[in-house]
Design an enzyme around this catalytic site. Sequence first.
Site, PDB file in Angstrom:
ATOM      1  N   ALA A 297      47.871  85.265  70.988  1.00 41.29           N
ATOM      2  CA  ALA A 297      48.187  84.853  69.622  1.00 41.29           C
ATOM      3  C   ALA A 297      48.010  86.002  68.629  1.00 41.29           C
ATOM      4  CB  ALA A 297      47.333  83.664  69.217  1.00 41.29           C
TER       5      ALA A 297
ATOM      6  N   ASN B 269      40.381  77.234  63.341  1.00 41.15           N
ATOM      7  CA  ASN B 269      39.582  77.451  64.549  1.00 41.15           C
ATOM      8  C   ASN B 269      38.097  77.150  64.368  1.00 41.15           C
ATOM      9  OD1 ASN B 269      40.514  79.860  63.022  1.00 41.15           O
ATOM     10  ND2 ASN B 269      38.821  80.851  64.064  1.00 41.15           N
TER      11      ASN B 269
ATOM     12  N   GLN C  61      45.257  76.730  67.697  1.00 36.94           N
ATOM     13  CA  GLN C  61      44.249  75.700  67.971  1.00 36.94           C
ATOM     14  C   GLN C  61      44.858  74.308  68.096  1.00 36.94           C
ATOM     15  OE1 GLN C  61      41.070  76.183  68.712  1.00 36.94           O
ATOM     16  NE2 GLN C  61      40.910  78.346  68.203  1.00 36.94           N
TER      17      GLN C  61
ATOM     18  N   THR D  89      57.147  95.076  80.613  1.00 31.38           N
ATOM     19  CA  THR D  89      57.318  94.227  81.798  1.00 31.38           C
ATOM     20  C   THR D  89      56.556  92.927  81.624  1.00 31.38           C
ATOM     21  OG1 THR D  89      57.597  96.155  83.199  1.00 31.38           O
ATOM     22  CG2 THR D  89      56.905  94.125  84.306  1.00 31.38           C
TER      23      THR D  89
ATOM     24  N   CYS E  35      35.234  84.846  67.159  1.00 33.10           N
ATOM     25  CA  CYS E  35      35.892  86.138  67.069  1.00 33.10           C
ATOM     26  C   CYS E  35      35.146  87.093  66.135  1.00 33.10           C
ATOM     27  CB  CYS E  35      37.311  85.957  66.587  1.00 33.10           C
ATOM     28  SG  CYS E  35      38.144  84.685  67.525  1.00 33.10           S
TER      29      CYS E  35
HETATM   30  C1  LIG Z   1      43.755  80.403  65.072  1.00 35.59           C
HETATM   31  C2  LIG Z   1      43.703  81.556  66.019  1.00 35.59           C
HETATM   32  N1  LIG Z   1      44.628  82.528  65.938  1.00 35.59           N
HETATM   33  C3  LIG Z   1      44.625  83.573  66.754  1.00 35.59           C
HETATM   34  C4  LIG Z   1      43.661  83.725  67.727  1.00 35.59           C
HETATM   35  C5  LIG Z   1      43.713  84.928  68.630  1.00 35.59           C
HETATM   36  O1  LIG Z   1      44.243  84.550  69.883  1.00 35.59           O
HETATM   37  P1  LIG Z   1      44.274  85.536  71.116  1.00 35.59           P
HETATM   38  O2  LIG Z   1      42.891  85.535  71.658  1.00 35.59           O
HETATM   39  O3  LIG Z   1      45.252  84.921  72.073  1.00 35.59           O
HETATM   40  O4  LIG Z   1      44.729  86.854  70.649  1.00 35.59           O
HETATM   41  C6  LIG Z   1      42.677  82.756  67.847  1.00 35.59           C
HETATM   42  C7  LIG Z   1      41.587  82.913  68.830  1.00 35.59           C
HETATM   43  O5  LIG Z   1      40.463  83.096  68.525  1.00 35.59           O
HETATM   44  C8  LIG Z   1      42.695  81.635  66.982  1.00 35.59           C
HETATM   45  O6  LIG Z   1      41.777  80.676  67.047  1.00 35.59           O
END
Ligand SMILES: Cc1ncc(COP(=O)(O)O)c(C=O)c1O
Length: 401
Positions: A74, A154, A182, A243, A329
């Site tokens: 994401a 999130n 999410q 790829t 995160c």
């Molecule tokens: C709302 C949201 N966006 C983006 C991400 C990032 O996703 P990814 O770990 O696949 O890069 C997260 C993950 O923490 C998320 O909760």
Amino acid sequence: MLKLPVYLDNNATTPCDPRVVETMLPYFTEIFGNASSRNHSYGWAAEAAIDLAREQVAALIGADPKEIIFTSGATEADNLALKGVFEMYASKGNHIITTEIEHKAILDTCKHLEKLGAEVTYLKVDNEGLPNLIELEAAITPKTIMVAIMYANNEIGVINPIREISAIAKRNGVLMMSDITQAAGKIPVDVDRDGIDLAAFSAHKMYGPKGVGALYVRRKSPRVKVTSQMDGGGHERGMRSGTLNVPGIVGFGKACELSFQEMNAEGKRLSLLRDKLENALLQMEESYVNGSRTHRLPHVTNISFRYVEGEALMMGFNKNLALSSGSACTSASPEPSYVLKGLGLGDDLAHSSLRFGLGRFTTEEEIDYTIQAVTDTVNKLRDISPLWEMFKEGADMTEYY
Ligand SMILES: Cc1ncc(COP(=O)(O)O)c(C=O)c1O
């Protein structure tokens, strides 16, 4: 038998479903071809697997398979959407509207674009975590090219009124982008019904593998275009070269298929468990749910326990509970969560929050254990807390925060 630690951090990541792993396995060994190899059956088999996965991923969100661009997750999809639209629509304008409580993959990309000349409006949210739609519409200018607002948050699980937001964007001729990471696979997301033009999501939040995700890019009314951020062999219709991660994408497809089939039953099961957990924890004095309780994902609750520090709670659990005391995160930083601050929480409540993210493998026994462990730990910490004692004696606590 209860297996410790109990995992309640499913917003950070989910375990791979064994059915997903089983589907992926042949693609590491027997069916290892490059999906772009046109000259032999190894390549054709890999391409067929990608085609099926593309259909499964598209079906989850009501899209056409041609509208799915596979990415590494994401974060990359968010980057591709924002940077790709900013570059592609430069002649139309440079203004993007988002909210203060988006994921860092959106916020930091916006910061980056600001250095390149973008103007970004970061809408505030109310104490439920929801943006004001009148402010949203008022923020739109002739230079606005995109509104980027997440489907569900999130940290607090709050679901935005995406249909109303996209209607505002559409009425003003502005693209609607949503980070659906999410929400996808947890609640019904339908890009047509919801009026979404671009959507970023990820396999590892829905029992698929890590390192694979997708950007949905609408092809009709309007036909949306993004400039590539990764150049090379012209994969993914030139929008994302490299790829393809065949086993990962196969797993992502299977994960989408399973989530699609099981979403309703699973949503009901998890909301019952979540409510049991939440109601039990709210029995404790000075405990508060953060964010809207009505517009919320079925498996998430974020609760603050005033006069105890989230970090102290985590230590008190003695490693028996795996959950997050802020966004996973950003949990490396000791700062209180910007999402909770965005809701208007003071440091006292923002610092004392825990996020409970239930998932497909969460059992009632685990919830019962969690209720007991959290209640015992909060009570124990408050027993030795001078602040708690003062609060109980009726002191004015405002000066301590
Ligand atoms: C709302 C949201 N966006 C983006 C991400 C990032 O996703 P990814 O770990 O696949 O890069 C997260 C993950 O923490 C998320 O909760």
